[in-house]
Write a protein that holds these residues in place. Structure first.
Motif, PDB file in Angstrom:
ATOM      1  N   LYS A 116      43.910  24.266   4.902  1.00 34.89           N
ATOM      2  CA  LYS A 116      44.027  24.352   6.388  1.00 34.89           C
ATOM      3  C   LYS A 116      45.646  24.273   6.632  1.00 34.89           C
ATOM      4  N   LYS A 124      39.467  29.549  11.142  1.00 40.89           N
ATOM      5  CA  LYS A 124      38.257  28.856  11.527  1.00 40.89           C
ATOM      6  C   LYS A 124      37.048  28.972  10.374  1.00 40.89           C
ATOM      7  N   MET A 125      36.645  27.955   9.814  1.00 40.29           N
ATOM      8  CA  MET A 125      35.522  28.178   8.761  1.00 40.29           C
ATOM      9  C   MET A 125      34.045  27.776   9.482  1.00 40.29           C
ATOM     10  N   ASN A 126      33.325  28.379   9.133  1.00 43.19           N
ATOM     11  CA  ASN A 126      31.949  28.114   9.838  1.00 43.19           C
ATOM     12  C   ASN A 126      31.154  27.343   8.769  1.00 43.19           C
ATOM     13  N   ASP A 127      29.932  26.926   8.781  1.00 43.30           N
ATOM     14  CA  ASP A 127      29.144  26.064   7.813  1.00 43.30           C
ATOM     15  C   ASP A 127      28.772  26.825   6.421  1.00 43.30           C
ATOM     16  N   PHE A 128      28.693  27.971   6.643  1.00 46.69           N
ATOM     17  CA  PHE A 128      28.292  28.780   5.727  1.00 46.69           C
ATOM     18  C   PHE A 128      29.573  28.995   4.743  1.00 46.69           C
ATOM     19  N   GLN A 129      30.659  29.234   5.304  1.00 43.35           N
ATOM     20  CA  GLN A 129      31.909  29.613   4.765  1.00 43.35           C
ATOM     21  C   GLN A 129      32.309  28.004   3.971  1.00 43.35           C
ATOM     22  N   LEU A 130      32.098  27.007   4.512  1.00 43.30           N
ATOM     23  CA  LEU A 130      32.429  25.716   4.054  1.00 43.30           C
ATOM     24  C   LEU A 130      31.524  25.462   2.661  1.00 43.30           C
ATOM     25  N   LYS A 131      30.491  25.724   2.890  1.00 41.76           N
ATOM     26  CA  LYS A 131      29.400  25.630   1.718  1.00 41.76           C
ATOM     27  C   LYS A 131      29.727  26.385   0.626  1.00 41.76           C
TER      28      LYS A 131
END
Length: 188
Positions: free
Chosen positions: A112, A119-126
């Motif tokens: 960050k 910005k990262m979505n939940d899939f990208q964070l996973k």
């Protein structure tokens, strides 16, 4: 990042190791350690004068090189000098391990800092957490290989394992990830 930029980032960390290996073949270990430390210091000042800035990577590498070199000379044993790459990777493993196995994701915080607008979505964070977990295990194994090579293998094998093998594994992993992502995109 093109090949030239990548080489510029990689080279400062491995050049003192090559100086050590060559000097160790020509003279004894004490001279090799001294020459590698001197080379690291010269490399730091060359970058400072040429780019008019302190390169934190070269500075930290040179400080560690000098510390491990001094300990190696005082104890008349090159093991501490050779363990420097394993020590650096152990620090990296600690950061990766904290990121994966605790609620404090240091890697996400660091990313960050450098990618403020992304910005990262939940899939990208996973996916990021999955990658961090895999890298943690890769670096743990590589760190153990370095330690093993220090005690049970030749200088040349140690140099390959602590230098070139690291980058080979790193590139192979990212190629694997790239291919996996292409396959995933093509399926959707």
């Amino acid at each position: 990042m093109n090949k030239k930029e990548l080489l510029k980032k990689i080279l400062p960390g491995i050049l003192p190791l090559f100086v050590f290996i060559i000097a160790d073949e020509l003279w004894d270990t004490r001279i090799a350690v001294v020459l590698a430390v001197i080379f690291g210091i010269l490399e730091f000042f060359y970058t400072l004068i040429k780019q008019k800035r302190i390169d934190k990577f070269i500075l930290s590498d040179t400080v560690l090189l000098a510390l491990f070199g001094v300990v190696s000379i005082l104890l008349d044993n090159d093991v501490f000098f050779k363990l420097k790459p394993a020590f650096i990777e152990l620090i990296l493993c600690t950061i990766l391990g904290i990121s994966v196995f605790s609620s404090k994701n240091l890697m996400l915080s660091m990313s960050k800092r450098y990618m403020k607008d992304v910005k990262m979505n939940d899939f990208q964070l996973k996916q990021m957490n999955r990658s961090i977990r895999i890298l943690f295990y890769i670096f743990i194994v590589h760190t153990l290989l370095i330690v093993y090579s220090v005690y049970f293998m030749s200088n040349e094998a140690w140099a390959f394992i602590s230098g070139a093998l690291f980058y080979i594994i790193f590139v192979a992993y990212f190629l694997y990830e790239f291919i996996q992502n292409k396959i995933r995109v093509n399926k959707t």
